[in-house]
Design a protein around this motif. Structure first.
Motif, PDB file in Angstrom:
ATOM      1  N   UNK A 185      -6.862  -9.627  -0.738  1.00 36.04           N
ATOM      2  CA  UNK A 185      -5.597  -9.493  -1.463  1.00 36.04           C
ATOM      3  C   UNK A 185      -5.241  -8.036  -1.738  1.00 36.04           C
ATOM      4  N   UNK A 186      -6.252  -7.157  -1.841  1.00 32.28           N
ATOM      5  CA  UNK A 186      -5.969  -5.742  -2.081  1.00 32.28           C
ATOM      6  C   UNK A 186      -5.202  -5.119  -0.925  1.00 32.28           C
ATOM      7  N   UNK A 187      -5.313  -5.727   0.270  1.00 32.43           N
ATOM      8  CA  UNK A 187      -4.571  -5.255   1.446  1.00 32.43           C
ATOM      9  C   UNK A 187      -3.359  -6.146   1.750  1.00 32.43           C
ATOM     10  N   UNK A 188      -3.054  -7.068   0.862  1.00 32.96           N
ATOM     11  CA  UNK A 188      -1.964  -8.002   1.120  1.00 32.96           C
ATOM     12  C   UNK A 188      -2.330  -9.079   2.111  1.00 32.96           C
ATOM     13  N   UNK A 189      -3.624  -9.314   2.284  1.00 32.59           N
ATOM     14  CA  UNK A 189      -4.114 -10.311   3.229  1.00 32.59           C
ATOM     15  C   UNK A 189      -4.707 -11.507   2.494  1.00 32.59           C
ATOM     16  N   UNK A 190      -4.954 -12.564   3.245  1.00 19.25           N
ATOM     17  CA  UNK A 190      -5.689 -13.736   2.756  1.00 19.25           C
ATOM     18  C   UNK A 190      -6.869 -13.913   3.702  1.00 19.25           C
ATOM     19  N   UNK A 191      -8.045 -13.421   3.281  1.00 17.43           N
ATOM     20  CA  UNK A 191      -9.232 -13.469   4.127  1.00 17.43           C
ATOM     21  C   UNK A 191     -10.144 -14.590   3.658  1.00 17.43           C
ATOM     22  N   UNK A 192     -10.517 -15.460   4.584  1.00 17.37           N
ATOM     23  CA  UNK A 192     -11.508 -16.496   4.319  1.00 17.37           C
ATOM     24  C   UNK A 192     -12.679 -16.293   5.270  1.00 17.37           C
ATOM     25  N   UNK A 193     -13.751 -17.036   5.040  1.00 16.59           N
ATOM     26  CA  UNK A 193     -14.999 -16.780   5.756  1.00 16.59           C
ATOM     27  C   UNK A 193     -15.596 -18.090   6.269  1.00 16.59           C
ATOM     28  N   UNK A 194     -16.314 -17.983   7.391  1.00 19.38           N
ATOM     29  CA  UNK A 194     -17.011 -19.146   7.951  1.00 19.38           C
ATOM     30  C   UNK A 194     -18.275 -18.680   8.657  1.00 19.38           C
ATOM     31  N   UNK A 195     -19.244 -19.572   8.757  1.00 18.90           N
ATOM     32  CA  UNK A 195     -20.536 -19.251   9.362  1.00 18.90           C
ATOM     33  C   UNK A 195     -20.583 -19.632  10.837  1.00 18.90           C
ATOM     34  N   UNK A 218       3.070  -1.575   6.743  1.00 22.28           N
ATOM     35  CA  UNK A 218       3.538  -2.901   7.151  1.00 22.28           C
ATOM     36  C   UNK A 218       4.280  -3.630   6.031  1.00 22.28           C
ATOM     37  N   UNK A 219       4.286  -3.051   4.843  1.00 27.24           N
ATOM     38  CA  UNK A 219       4.976  -3.688   3.718  1.00 27.24           C
ATOM     39  C   UNK A 219       4.159  -4.770   3.037  1.00 27.24           C
ATOM     40  N   UNK A 220       2.833  -4.776   3.279  1.00 26.84           N
ATOM     41  CA  UNK A 220       1.969  -5.780   2.644  1.00 26.84           C
ATOM     42  C   UNK A 220       1.694  -5.428   1.186  1.00 26.84           C
ATOM     43  N   UNK A 221       1.668  -4.108   0.869  1.00 20.81           N
ATOM     44  CA  UNK A 221       1.423  -3.653  -0.498  1.00 20.81           C
ATOM     45  C   UNK A 221       2.413  -2.530  -0.821  1.00 20.81           C
ATOM     46  N   UNK A 222       2.534  -2.205  -2.101  1.00 19.16           N
ATOM     47  CA  UNK A 222       3.432  -1.143  -2.539  1.00 19.16           C
ATOM     48  C   UNK A 222       2.710   0.202  -2.540  1.00 19.16           C
ATOM     49  N   UNK A 239      -9.048  10.316  -0.808  1.00 21.28           N
ATOM     50  CA  UNK A 239      -8.026  11.344  -0.998  1.00 21.28           C
ATOM     51  C   UNK A 239      -6.884  11.154   0.003  1.00 21.28           C
ATOM     52  N   UNK A 240      -7.233  10.791   1.224  1.00 22.97           N
ATOM     53  CA  UNK A 240      -6.214  10.548   2.248  1.00 22.97           C
ATOM     54  C   UNK A 240      -5.310   9.386   1.849  1.00 22.97           C
ATOM     55  N   UNK A 241      -5.898   8.291   1.375  1.00 23.22           N
ATOM     56  CA  UNK A 241      -5.112   7.127   0.961  1.00 23.22           C
ATOM     57  C   UNK A 241      -4.155   7.500  -0.169  1.00 23.22           C
ATOM     58  N   UNK A 242      -4.625   8.267  -1.125  1.00 21.76           N
ATOM     59  CA  UNK A 242      -3.764   8.697  -2.231  1.00 21.76           C
ATOM     60  C   UNK A 242      -2.615   9.567  -1.725  1.00 21.76           C
ATOM     61  N   UNK A 243      -2.904  10.452  -0.791  1.00 25.70           N
ATOM     62  CA  UNK A 243      -1.843  11.312  -0.237  1.00 25.70           C
ATOM     63  C   UNK A 243      -0.796  10.512   0.522  1.00 25.70           C
ATOM     64  N   UNK A 244      -1.261   9.511   1.280  1.00 22.92           N
ATOM     65  CA  UNK A 244      -0.310   8.657   2.015  1.00 22.92           C
ATOM     66  C   UNK A 244       0.610   7.945   1.029  1.00 22.92           C
ATOM     67  N   UNK A 245       0.040   7.436  -0.065  1.00 23.65           N
ATOM     68  CA  UNK A 245       0.842   6.747  -1.075  1.00 23.65           C
ATOM     69  C   UNK A 245       1.847   7.700  -1.717  1.00 23.65           C
TER      70      UNK A 245
END
Length: 291
Positions: free
Chosen positions: A69-79, A258-262, A280-286
């Motif tokens: 969810x932090x990336x605007x995704x819905x990740x599930x898991x399977x074995x 992609x517009x998944x998060x602000x 630091x790079x992520x903060x600069x992009x934002x």
């Protein structure tokens, strides 16, 4: 379209470094290997993702990625308890796929190229059957090889042929319509005891519904299955990032673009990693895209 990242296997070619941790959690320069295939799905505008791995490794992937969810995704898991072949991903993920189309990307494949996102999205929107992505290599006998006719239509697929009919290796990225679930369920194990992805592709080819997209010049496709190829991939990423000042497969940046998060959400993700150059790079992009 939904997406599956197949990050199982035992990584025996990388022993001893994979005896304690999944290959897809190892670093490729400045980020975990799994970031690269996950970024491909995000660039294709896929937001529902199933990550398949071994029972031992799944808790580590969950710790790294959470529910997405932090990336605007819905990740599930399977074995996938045993490495029973790539095509088993569609049997394991049948309920996840439901009635939708699906893309499969292998957890150790890295793709990079200008206009890649638009190429992926166009092929996802126009999907009829399956789309494979070919890449020219100097040693096609090591790969599954796709042969196309003069019009670009896919006419044959051969697995590790002694005499390749082309130099187009079929990469670890696949787009399928919903029929893939039934095709995978109907497969019989090969002589290796696995459900082979080539058999899935051949089923579509027999129906005349298999297409090969030639990535060709301007694109890079890297497989990180050996010590040398892992080192080469890390060096490739390092050189590009240092020369261009951008980060390849930065999930936070892709989610923002992609517009998944602000921008504020992106900045907050960077703040949590602020002690690293990556954060630091992520903060600069934002900061750059904040109104």
């Amino acid at each position: 379209m939904k997406g599956i990242v197949l990050a199982g296997g035992s990584g025996t070619r990388l022993h001893p470094i994979t005896q304690a941790v999944s290959k897809q959690l190892l670093p490729v320069y400045d980020k975990p290997m799994v970031y690269y295939p996950l970024s491909v799905l995000m660039l294709a505008d896929v937001r529902e993702v199933l990550l398949i791995s071994t029972p031992v490794d799944l808790p580590l992937f969950k710790r790294l990625l959470g529910d997405g969810s932090q990336f605007g995704l819905d990740i599930s898991y399977a074995e996938q308890a045993h490495p029973n072949g790539l095509a088993e991903a569609f049997v394991i993920g049948a309920d996840f796929v439901g009635d939708d189309d699906v893309s499969l990307v292998l957890g150790d494949n890295i793709f990079y190229g200008q206009g890649f996102s638009k190429l992926l999205q166009r092929n996802a929107e126009e999907l009829d059957g399956c789309v494979l992505f070919g890449y020219p290599v100097k040693d096609p006998e090591r790969y599954g090889v796709g042969e196309v006719d003069a019009t670009g239509r896919l006419v044959s697929i051969e697995e590790k042929p002694a005499l390749p009919k082309s130099n187009k290796a079929i990469t670890g990225l696949y787009f399928y319509d919903n029929q893939v679930v039934d095709i995978a369920r109907g497969l019989k194990p090969s002589s290796r005891g696995e459900l082979e992805i080539t058999d899935v592709n051949l089923a579509y080819l027999r129906e005349g519904r298999a297409n090969l997209v030639d990535l060709g010049r301007g694109f890079a496709w890297l497989d990180t299955g050996t010590h040398d190829s892992m080192l080469e991939a890390g060096q490739f990423v390092q050189v590009l990032e240092h020369r261009q000042g951008v980060r390849i497969a930065c999930l936070e940046e892709i989610a923002l673009r992609m517009g998944f998060i602000t921008a504020d959400e992106c900045y907050a993700l960077g703040e949590k990693l602020a002690q690293s150059g990556y954060g630091q790079y992520v903060m600069n992009v934002a900061r750059e895209v904040r109104p």
